[in-house]
Motif scaffolding. Structure first.
Motif, PDB file in Angstrom:
ATOM      1  N   LEU B  33       3.950  -3.781  -9.769  1.00  0.00           N
ATOM      2  CA  LEU B  33       3.892  -2.697  -8.783  1.00  0.00           C
ATOM      3  C   LEU B  33       4.867  -3.006  -7.646  1.00  0.00           C
ATOM      4  O   LEU B  33       5.099  -4.160  -7.312  1.00  0.00           O
ATOM      5  CB  LEU B  33       2.469  -2.567  -8.222  1.00  0.00           C
ATOM      6  CG  LEU B  33       1.438  -1.946  -9.172  1.00  0.00           C
ATOM      7  CD1 LEU B  33       0.033  -2.065  -8.563  1.00  0.00           C
ATOM      8  CD2 LEU B  33       1.778  -0.472  -9.442  1.00  0.00           C
ATOM      9  N   VAL B  36       4.836  -3.222  -1.077  1.00  0.00           N
ATOM     10  CA  VAL B  36       4.733  -2.448   0.152  1.00  0.00           C
ATOM     11  C   VAL B  36       4.409  -3.457   1.250  1.00  0.00           C
ATOM     12  O   VAL B  36       3.405  -4.141   1.180  1.00  0.00           O
ATOM     13  CB  VAL B  36       3.629  -1.379   0.046  1.00  0.00           C
ATOM     14  CG1 VAL B  36       3.501  -0.623   1.357  1.00  0.00           C
ATOM     15  CG2 VAL B  36       3.927  -0.434  -1.111  1.00  0.00           C
ATOM     16  N   GLU B 164       9.311  -1.333  -1.930  1.00  0.00           N
ATOM     17  CA  GLU B 164       9.297   0.124  -1.738  1.00  0.00           C
ATOM     18  C   GLU B 164       9.554   0.472  -0.279  1.00  0.00           C
ATOM     19  O   GLU B 164      10.282   1.408   0.032  1.00  0.00           O
ATOM     20  CB  GLU B 164       7.943   0.678  -2.181  1.00  0.00           C
ATOM     21  CG  GLU B 164       7.829   2.185  -2.069  1.00  0.00           C
ATOM     22  CD  GLU B 164       6.524   2.694  -2.645  1.00  0.00           C
ATOM     23  OE1 GLU B 164       6.150   2.290  -3.774  1.00  0.00           O
ATOM     24  OE2 GLU B 164       5.839   3.478  -1.964  1.00  0.00           O
ATOM     25  N   ARG B 431      -1.612 -11.148  -4.969  1.00  0.00           N
ATOM     26  CA  ARG B 431      -2.032 -10.424  -6.173  1.00  0.00           C
ATOM     27  C   ARG B 431      -2.816 -11.340  -7.102  1.00  0.00           C
ATOM     28  O   ARG B 431      -3.848 -10.955  -7.665  1.00  0.00           O
ATOM     29  CB  ARG B 431      -0.796  -9.848  -6.889  1.00  0.00           C
ATOM     30  CG  ARG B 431      -0.165  -8.726  -6.080  1.00  0.00           C
ATOM     31  CD  ARG B 431       1.154  -8.218  -6.683  1.00  0.00           C
ATOM     32  NE  ARG B 431       1.777  -7.284  -5.731  1.00  0.00           N
ATOM     33  CZ  ARG B 431       2.744  -6.413  -6.044  1.00  0.00           C
ATOM     34  NH1 ARG B 431       3.223  -6.386  -7.282  1.00  0.00           N
ATOM     35  NH2 ARG B 431       3.226  -5.609  -5.124  1.00  0.00           N
ATOM     36  N   TYR B 457      -5.584  -2.391  -8.517  1.00  0.00           N
ATOM     37  CA  TYR B 457      -4.517  -1.450  -8.166  1.00  0.00           C
ATOM     38  C   TYR B 457      -4.627  -1.052  -6.692  1.00  0.00           C
ATOM     39  O   TYR B 457      -3.625  -1.042  -5.957  1.00  0.00           O
ATOM     40  CB  TYR B 457      -4.606  -0.215  -9.068  1.00  0.00           C
ATOM     41  CG  TYR B 457      -3.599   0.844  -8.701  1.00  0.00           C
ATOM     42  CD1 TYR B 457      -2.312   0.832  -9.234  1.00  0.00           C
ATOM     43  CD2 TYR B 457      -3.924   1.860  -7.803  1.00  0.00           C
ATOM     44  CE1 TYR B 457      -1.374   1.798  -8.883  1.00  0.00           C
ATOM     45  CE2 TYR B 457      -3.001   2.826  -7.443  1.00  0.00           C
ATOM     46  CZ  TYR B 457      -1.722   2.796  -7.977  1.00  0.00           C
ATOM     47  OH  TYR B 457      -0.788   3.751  -7.624  1.00  0.00           O
ATOM     48  N   THR B 460      -3.637  -3.783  -4.274  1.00  0.00           N
ATOM     49  CA  THR B 460      -2.201  -4.080  -4.297  1.00  0.00           C
ATOM     50  C   THR B 460      -1.364  -2.945  -3.717  1.00  0.00           C
ATOM     51  O   THR B 460      -0.380  -3.171  -3.018  1.00  0.00           O
ATOM     52  CB  THR B 460      -1.748  -4.333  -5.749  1.00  0.00           C
ATOM     53  OG1 THR B 460      -2.577  -5.339  -6.326  1.00  0.00           O
ATOM     54  CG2 THR B 460      -0.291  -4.777  -5.810  1.00  0.00           C
ATOM     55  N   TYR B 461      -1.785  -1.737  -3.996  1.00  0.00           N
ATOM     56  CA  TYR B 461      -0.893  -0.620  -3.706  1.00  0.00           C
ATOM     57  C   TYR B 461      -1.582   0.535  -2.972  1.00  0.00           C
ATOM     58  O   TYR B 461      -1.091   1.008  -1.951  1.00  0.00           O
ATOM     59  CB  TYR B 461      -0.296  -0.133  -5.028  1.00  0.00           C
ATOM     60  CG  TYR B 461       0.851   0.824  -4.876  1.00  0.00           C
ATOM     61  CD1 TYR B 461       2.117   0.373  -4.474  1.00  0.00           C
ATOM     62  CD2 TYR B 461       0.682   2.181  -5.115  1.00  0.00           C
ATOM     63  CE1 TYR B 461       3.171   1.260  -4.325  1.00  0.00           C
ATOM     64  CE2 TYR B 461       1.736   3.078  -4.969  1.00  0.00           C
ATOM     65  CZ  TYR B 461       2.978   2.609  -4.572  1.00  0.00           C
ATOM     66  OH  TYR B 461       4.025   3.486  -4.427  1.00  0.00           O
ATOM     67  N   LYS B 465      -0.934   1.736   1.260  1.00  0.00           N
ATOM     68  CA  LYS B 465      -0.239   3.008   1.504  1.00  0.00           C
ATOM     69  C   LYS B 465      -1.100   3.939   2.347  1.00  0.00           C
ATOM     70  O   LYS B 465      -0.605   4.612   3.256  1.00  0.00           O
ATOM     71  CB  LYS B 465       0.085   3.679   0.168  1.00  0.00           C
ATOM     72  CG  LYS B 465       1.011   2.870  -0.743  1.00  0.00           C
ATOM     73  CD  LYS B 465       2.450   3.331  -0.700  1.00  0.00           C
ATOM     74  CE  LYS B 465       2.592   4.694  -1.376  1.00  0.00           C
ATOM     75  NZ  LYS B 465       4.033   5.059  -1.486  1.00  0.00           N
TER      76      LYS B 465
END
Lengths: 470, 470, 470
Positions: B33, B36, B164, B431, B457, B460-461, B465
């Protein structure tokens, strides 16, 4: 997307095969022992009247501050859960509130709440899918339908849960009507009370003065003097004891105790009663009263419990609109060594005295409480409490307490809950985590399995009966 | 004696075969992934100018206070590492400083620094021997030669690292030139800023008065009044937001907040500006300003971050001779429950407000921060920070936070670093440790592997966000 | 019911087969290294006179405050254990006291005491049954009979235990007669002293003024002035150093240090000597003296040890009747960052200075001590101490210290005991737990087994020799 809901027989046991098989064997020896619940908040009215619980939301969501807390933290309003009489926008359909809860059930992953509720869903209601938005309605219906049946009434559940005795907690000015009704009913279930005098001991408690009036009326004692005040508390303790209580409970902001002279006590009591006191004086009064309670315990044999260290009602707006116990109590750092010294120096070596001390501040386990309990004959450490009543919380408790206090200065498990249906689940988690801890000690040869078996029994049954004189 | 340097594919995963295989499977689903990075200290100039990094010592040793700290603790002088312009005896040959570092690389065994650097050595520079005295020169040469190549320039590395978005941190009076240059360059890399106003909010910050003059000049606002002062901060926040910022950051000595009246604020501001204030008044000012920042966050939507509890520049002699950020910042006990209450009582239930709180005092995880985050809608707990950004630190974080706050009141990982090359390594450790924790929950049947995958998920992401509005 | 007593060769090693086999291999490389015991409380008289120990109770029960503490906590009186001269009801038959101890030996399950004692029972006395009521008498007889033999005399045991050097601890006004006797005897065993000046540094120590008179007499120095007082301490340090001491030891209530001006020191000393001082002034004096001791350490090279954070003699009644060291010392929260700053700012960067800091407050490991030791060249962290000298205590120590301070800012193990026979057992637990920790790092690929072997050696032998200049 619903997922199958299974309670794995090895849940909470270490993945290591050696440890797992030891834990399994230990667990087999204790899993069916009766539940002894010496400290909790179930409602004696349930057992007195033995009426059906109404529905899934009323029983499982609305009274559970663990649930309310987490849902609120993610932006769910209490109104949407049907809480807050007379407020605008309070959801009146319990099924809709249940749906909101179900949609957010994922928030409880990794928390004890999901362990407890999944246990209830499977073992009490035979549900086979993990709760989610899709099955929210059918789960609601199944649970609510069950609750209308006789064998889901409070007394039936009590028996089904294999509870040997449960202690409720009542304020010093409670008339214990429901306990009397239970006694009068001839039902064999043992429901006892515990004496909780915070509302007549803490000058800053809502309605303190009014509560003292009630206390005076109930006991017929003039509370103008400190000695009269103490006498009235003794009388109430006697009444609680007569009604089955074996313990008192004290939920103070800190563990502070004091040992003031008679003259100082009289002067302080006058200030308190004239309502001309500072915050410090209110604190001194609470501190002195803990010592007075200890003194009465020496006389009447009630076991003392101290539950300090919570900032109650931290969220002012929530408290103003919804009142207590909505999930806004936050633990604070708590000191025991200086604070308990006046009480312990007076009664800590007295074989007639027994005090069980709890904490939400885990830093005190190894540093303060285990050393104190590992020295003073009168002091025992209560189990992992509230926020720490969880697998990792219990693991830390045993890891940090045992090496200094041993197992025999602890007192078994307390469920401390008003969530009646979760009681077997909570005791099951505690039994499993004790087996996990013991299995590790056996697997690395710190104790033998034979020793572990005896200890497991004591942690589950022997110690709690002894510590609470049950 | 040099040893082979290998990054084991299962590194950090539990040795237990059941847990290891679960962790491996979970890790496969998240390892690729995008990164960020919502909070850090990389230099925007790197990405604006995209020039080659100079050499191994300048890039990897001199700016890294983790390295300086440990080497200094074992008697290595900063001068020998090439630090301290204009001081006598400062080593001018970076290769000699590198050699000293290499000779002492064994000091970092068991620390995250060696995990990060070994990852960089293998994955960025293809080195195959563990750094030691014998290979110091050749490692230096290899790294330094690589750095002269185009694909080791900042933008190339940014892309290669699969980042990202990255947030840098700039002071309130930074003109954000480099961010503007990046935007103007048309490069696709997303480099945003974060608003850090400590040097215009903390009266005890070096150059505070001078900073306010700059602030006045930049905004054209008269800062004689408190309202003007606040207005100027709003204007700067707007500018930062326009330049991509989604957050503010506040590095205060404590988490203290206050909610003073307008009159009290005016009076306090006057004292501060007249430079006739006590330490307590400076503290009150910082405390009030946190609440003002929260208020502005409600208005402009910038997410607030509070990083309290560090005794900065503890080593006076080192500070006098070498300045800030040389590894002499030491954590202190930090209180959140009383301190955050004024701010939380004002904005904690406000759906427009979001505050992420960090700590270096792990005792507050279970006792204070998890209960607060598990209640207040506005509050989330930041990840294991600084000294705790490490495998054991992360393990303790999840073990102590999760049972009360769940996973969804946390915000994913922050690398918080100026060590650009280590960013993928740091995210990789995070992670892996999340997978280790989840694998344990799966292996002892607290959650299913299906649940764990979704959570991995989000950790981690998804959560980062959402929490940082990225 | 007696149970077989076995010391499993893999005891304390993880049940995980991978970790266990690594730990086993590491342990093989260090298990036979000589014992270096740089800090403890054995009695030099034993080694000077080399007489037989009298019996099991006198040797193993009565001097061990870990035992007394736990037994007392379960209602066993000290009198029944034969303690308390001139008190009524003191048991005069040591065999009866031993029986009481044996009956309650189950209390120590899960505590380090049982690990240590079982090791002694098996390895020193060849006992094959776990101690219990049934075998109490025969165990007593076996042990007591052994003790009459030549090879159970202090020097023989010292040699059998493979002790390379042991440091005792003597007060500043001890004449070190026994150390002189040992030196004069020509025996090869290395018994050194350590300089412990608490009783002439702490104005609140029992007999402080009298102790200063003795100090004046011993040194022939006039102690009317602060400079004379300091001079006398220097002289005593010199004498201790001449007699083999390499360290000083300071058991203060807190870690507070101060750096007062000469004038302030003179004034404070006058107050102290006139016995007209407040509690705060006594504390300032102790704080200033720590800094003075550091200064003298810079001059004479003695390594400084600070052991703060214990509430001594918490149980007033016990203290009044039985005196010190009966198991009633309780740890308290301890602050290092502010408190040590005056001392560290003066000498923390001085290559001639070395200070080893201990704690009973584990919350300071990761938050304060590891960051301080990971920065200041002069400061090292002492090993897990007293209540934390236990398997779980050592595990937490490594887990919380290593990632920030590494291994090389620690100093190996201290047994810190007067329980001579338990010394090999204590070092064995420490060696095993270090192997357990290292095995985990190897098994999850944080370090290689080659690295771990070198570290294991250093933790067992290299670091302690270096840190204590042995």
């Amino acid at each position: 997307m619903s997922e199958e809901l299974l309670l794995h027989p090895d849940r909470l046991f270490s993945a290591d095969p050696t440890q797992r098989s030891i834990a399994r064997r230990l667990y087999q020896t204790i899993k069916d022992l009766p539940i002894v619940s010496p400290h909790g908040h179930t409602d004696p009215k349930w057992f007195a009247q033995n009426e059906c619980f109404s529905n899934a939301t009323e029983l499982l969501v609305k009274p559970d501050h663990y649930l309310l807390r987490m849902l609120f933290s993610q932006g769910i309003t209490l109104e949407s859960l049907g809480i807050g009489k007379n407020r605008e926008g309070v959801e009146s359909d319990p099924k809709k509130s249940w749906k909101i809860f179900a949609e957010h059930y994922y928030l409880f992953q990794g928390t004890p709440t999901s362990l407890w509720l999944d246990y209830v869903f499977v073992n009490v209601f035979n549900l086979t899918e993990r709760l989610c938005a899709e099955n929210a309605d059918s789960h609601y219906d199944t649970i609510t339908a069950c609750l209308q049946q006789d064998d889901f009434k409070p007394r039936a559940l009590f028996e089904r849960f294999n509870i040997e005795v449960i202690a409720t907690t009542e304020s010093a000015i409670d008339d214990l009507t429901y306990h009397q009704q239970i006694l009068d009913s001839g039902w064999s279930g043992k429901i006892i009370t515990a004496f909780r005098p915070d509302n007549v001991i803490d000058p800053e408690f809502e309605g303190f003065e009014e509560n003292l009036s009630i206390l005076a009326d109930m006991t017929g004692i003039n509370l103008e003097t400190y000695s009269g005040y103490l006498e009235s508390l003794k009388v109430r303790r006697q009444y609680f004891k007569k009604m089955g209580a074996t313990s008192t409970d004290h939920g103070h902001p800190t563990a502070r105790t004091l040992d003031l002279t008679e003259q100082e006590c009289d002067a302080l009591y006058s200030k308190i009663r004239s309502q001309q006191y500072s915050g410090e004086e209110a604190d001194q009064f609470r501190a002195q009263l803990l010592t007075e309670m200890a003194k009465m315990s020496v006389e009447d044999g009630l076991v003392m419990q101290i539950h300090p260290g919570v900032y109650r009602n931290h969220n002012q707006d929530l408290f103003d609109n919804f009142g207590r116990d909505k999930g806004a109590d936050i633990p604070v750092a708590t000191e025991y060594v200086e604070n308990l010294r006046p009480l312990l120096n007076k009664f800590g070596n007295n074989p007639k005295f027994s005090v069980i001390v709890f904490t939400l501040d885990e830093t005190t386990y190894a540093r303060e409480l285990a050393p104190l309990a590992g020295h003073y004959p009168a002091l025992k450490v209560g189990p992992a409490w509230w926020f720490n009543d969880s697998p990792e919380g219990m693991r830390r408790y045993r890891q940090q307490i045992t090496e200094t206090a041993g197992f025999y200065n602890t007192v078994g498990f307390n469920d401390d809950t008003r969530a009646f249906l979760s009681i077997p689940a909570r005791h099951d988690v505690a039994r499993r985590m004790d087996c996990v801890f013991l299995a590790e000690l056996v697997s690395d040869h710190r104790i033998s399995e034979q020793q572990a078996e005896k200890i497991a029994y004591d942690l589950t049954y022997g110690l709690v009966k002894k510590a609470y004189k049950l």
